[in-house]
Design a protein around this motif. Structure first.
Motif, mmCIF file in Angstrom:
data_model
loop_
_atom_site.group_PDB
_atom_site.id
_atom_site.type_symbol
_atom_site.label_atom_id
_atom_site.label_comp_id
_atom_site.label_asym_id
_atom_site.label_seq_id
_atom_site.Cartn_x
_atom_site.Cartn_y
_atom_site.Cartn_z
ATOM 1 N N CYS A 1 38.198 3.074 31.721
ATOM 2 C CA CYS A 1 36.967 3.526 31.068
ATOM 3 C C CYS A 1 36.711 4.943 31.573
ATOM 4 O O CYS A 1 36.449 5.142 32.771
ATOM 5 N N VAL A 2 36.814 5.916 30.681
ATOM 6 C CA VAL A 2 36.630 7.316 31.052
ATOM 7 C C VAL A 2 35.174 7.703 30.809
ATOM 8 O O VAL A 2 34.647 7.505 29.712
ATOM 9 N N VAL A 3 34.534 8.246 31.831
ATOM 10 C CA VAL A 3 33.125 8.629 31.758
ATOM 11 C C VAL A 3 33.012 10.126 32.027
ATOM 12 O O VAL A 3 33.602 10.641 32.980
ATOM 13 N N ASP A 4 32.255 10.810 31.198
ATOM 14 C CA ASP A 4 32.028 12.239 31.361
ATOM 15 C C ASP A 4 31.114 12.467 32.567
ATOM 16 O O ASP A 4 29.906 12.228 32.497
ATOM 17 N N ALA A 5 31.693 12.921 33.677
ATOM 18 C CA ALA A 5 30.935 13.079 34.918
ATOM 19 C C ALA A 5 30.163 14.386 34.976
ATOM 20 O O ALA A 5 29.532 14.688 36.001
ATOM 21 N N ARG A 6 30.184 15.168 33.889
ATOM 22 C CA ARG A 6 29.336 16.364 33.828
ATOM 23 C C ARG A 6 27.874 15.985 33.602
ATOM 24 O O ARG A 6 26.978 16.790 33.846
ATOM 25 N N GLN A 7 27.641 14.775 33.141
ATOM 26 C CA GLN A 7 26.288 14.303 32.873
ATOM 27 C C GLN A 7 25.504 14.161 34.183
ATOM 28 O O GLN A 7 26.080 14.095 35.268
ATOM 29 N N PRO A 8 24.168 14.063 34.073
ATOM 30 C CA PRO A 8 23.386 13.744 35.265
ATOM 31 C C PRO A 8 23.862 12.440 35.896
ATOM 32 O O PRO A 8 24.329 11.534 35.193
ATOM 33 N N ALA A 9 23.735 12.336 37.206
ATOM 34 C CA ALA A 9 24.251 11.174 37.932
ATOM 35 C C ALA A 9 23.706 9.859 37.385
ATOM 36 O O ALA A 9 24.431 8.859 37.287
ATOM 37 N N ALA A 10 22.428 9.852 37.005
ATOM 38 C CA ALA A 10 21.832 8.620 36.481
ATOM 39 C C ALA A 10 22.493 8.191 35.177
ATOM 40 O O ALA A 10 22.675 6.989 34.922
ATOM 41 N N ASP A 11 22.870 9.156 34.336
ATOM 42 C CA ASP A 11 23.520 8.829 33.065
ATOM 43 C C ASP A 11 24.939 8.320 33.290
ATOM 44 O O ASP A 11 25.402 7.406 32.592
ATOM 45 N N VAL A 12 25.630 8.923 34.241
ATOM 46 C CA VAL A 12 26.980 8.448 34.580
ATOM 47 C C VAL A 12 26.905 7.017 35.089
ATOM 48 O O VAL A 12 27.671 6.140 34.665
ATOM 49 N N ALA A 13 25.976 6.762 36.003
ATOM 50 C CA ALA A 13 25.831 5.419 36.556
ATOM 51 C C ALA A 13 25.481 4.406 35.468
ATOM 52 O O ALA A 13 26.002 3.289 35.447
ATOM 53 N N ALA A 14 24.616 4.794 34.530
ATOM 54 C CA ALA A 14 24.216 3.885 33.458
ATOM 55 C C ALA A 14 25.406 3.521 32.576
ATOM 56 O O ALA A 14 25.553 2.358 32.159
ATOM 57 N N ALA A 15 26.259 4.488 32.288
ATOM 58 C CA ALA A 15 27.446 4.223 31.469
ATOM 59 C C ALA A 15 28.394 3.264 32.185
ATOM 60 O O ALA A 15 28.974 2.360 31.574
ATOM 61 N N VAL A 16 28.542 3.459 33.480
ATOM 62 C CA VAL A 16 29.420 2.586 34.263
ATOM 63 C C VAL A 16 28.855 1.168 34.325
ATOM 64 O O VAL A 16 29.579 0.185 34.127
ATOM 65 N N VAL A 17 27.564 1.045 34.573
ATOM 66 C CA VAL A 17 26.945 -0.282 34.663
ATOM 67 C C VAL A 17 27.031 -1.011 33.327
ATOM 68 O O VAL A 17 27.271 -2.233 33.289
ATOM 69 N N LEU A 18 26.875 -0.299 32.229
ATOM 70 C CA LEU A 18 26.990 -0.915 30.909
ATOM 71 C C LEU A 18 28.369 -1.539 30.720
ATOM 72 O O LEU A 18 28.493 -2.693 30.285
ATOM 73 N N ARG A 19 29.417 -0.787 31.057
ATOM 74 C CA ARG A 19 30.778 -1.315 30.920
ATOM 75 C C ARG A 19 31.032 -2.433 31.920
ATOM 76 O O ARG A 19 31.708 -3.424 31.599
ATOM 77 N N LEU A 20 30.484 -2.301 33.098
ATOM 78 C CA LEU A 20 30.672 -3.335 34.115
ATOM 79 C C LEU A 20 30.014 -4.643 33.701
ATOM 80 O O LEU A 20 30.562 -5.736 33.934
ATOM 81 N N ASN A 21 28.861 -4.554 33.067
ATOM 82 C CA ASN A 21 28.190 -5.767 32.586
ATOM 83 C C ASN A 21 29.068 -6.497 31.576
ATOM 84 O O ASN A 21 29.061 -7.745 31.521
ATOM 85 N N GLN A 22 29.797 -5.757 30.767
ATOM 86 C CA GLN A 22 30.730 -6.385 29.827
ATOM 87 C C GLN A 22 31.832 -7.145 30.573
ATOM 88 O O GLN A 22 32.253 -8.227 30.156
ATOM 89 N N GLN A 23 32.269 -6.563 31.673
ATOM 90 C CA GLN A 23 33.288 -7.223 32.473
ATOM 91 C C GLN A 23 32.749 -8.508 33.096
ATOM 92 O O GLN A 23 33.460 -9.520 33.166
ATOM 93 N N VAL A 24 31.508 -8.471 33.516
ATOM 94 C CA VAL A 24 30.870 -9.674 34.078
ATOM 95 C C VAL A 24 30.764 -10.759 33.027
ATOM 96 O O VAL A 24 31.084 -11.937 33.276
ATOM 97 N N GLU A 25 30.323 -10.386 31.834
ATOM 98 C CA GLU A 25 30.184 -11.372 30.756
ATOM 99 C C GLU A 25 31.523 -12.007 30.421
ATOM 100 O O GLU A 25 31.591 -13.211 30.133
ATOM 101 N N ALA A 26 32.578 -11.221 30.467
ATOM 102 C CA ALA A 26 33.919 -11.752 30.159
ATOM 103 C C ALA A 26 34.386 -12.749 31.207
ATOM 104 O O ALA A 26 35.284 -13.564 30.928
#
Length: 213
Positions: free
Chosen positions: A186-211
């Motif tokens: 999962c490639v995340v644009d790390a130029r974004q503010p730290a909170a936005d990067v973290a939110a994108a990662v948590v969103l994908r991670l939640n999908q992994q948890v559900e699986a």
């Protein structure tokens, strides 16, 4: 080593200097714990007493003469200990393992950066680690941006002191590996503010948890 081990709960975080991995990993761990999951946080090189001693050698800015082959083998030695002492037992318990770098870092830094043949690294990966993460995040940003961020911290370690062209090769290798295996990355644009990067990662991670339910 148990090759049938479920690695879906083994998550790695990759990226160049200044990508913000530490902040993102903390947010990911907090999100998992909020869901009632048990989380183990690790870093490479390091994570064990042996690994931390190896880390001190690898990052020592006074050891600029360390050759590429020695660097790779030291990385793999730290990794061997981490896998056997920490990662495998945690996965066998059903815990989540969040690791700041894993074997992809060797392909990027010792392969792309230092020029060691990828086949040689892959051979060591199979023998030393024997597993790959079920999900890998690449926090991607331009090299100059990352180095500017990292430069605002303490004095550079041995690897951080490398040239921009070195880190351009590292970034290119990471991006190529992610493009070649999109199911794992999962490639995340790390130029974004730290909170936005973290939110994108948590969103994908939640999908992994559900699986995994």
């Amino acid at each position: 080593m148990n090759r049938a081990l479920n690695t879906a709960r083994f998550i790695s975080f990759e990226g160049g200097e200044g990508a913000g991995k530490s902040t993102v990993i903390t947010a990911a761990a907090d999100a998992l714990r909020a869901l009632g999951q048990t989380v183990l946080l690790l870093r490479e090189p390091g994570g064990t007493a042996v690994g931390e001693a190896v880390r001190a050698v690898l990052l020592n800015p006074e050891l600029r003469g360390l050759c590429a082959e020695s660097e790779l083998l030291l990385m793999m030695a730290s990794r061997a200990q981490l896998v056997r002492e920490c990662i495998l037992p945690a996965l066998e318990r059903g815990d989540w393992v969040l690791c700041d770098r894993f074997t992809d870092a060797s392909f990027a830094y010792q392969g792309g950066g230092r020029g060691i043949d990828a086949g040689r690294i892959a051979e060591l990966e199979r023998w030393v680690a024997g597993i790959r993460p079920g999900l890998s995040f690449l926090l991607d940003l331009p090299v100059e941006t990352g180095l500017a961020r990292a430069g605002s911290r303490a004095a550079p370690d041995r690897i951080e002191a490398e040239s921009i062209t070195f880190f351009e090769r590292v970034r290119a290798t990471y991006r190529a590996r992610a493009a070649a295996d999109p199911a794992r990355w999962c490639v995340v644009d790390a130029r974004q503010p730290a909170a936005d990067v973290a939110a994108a990662v948590v969103l994908r991670l939640n999908q992994q948890v559900e699986a995994q339910r």
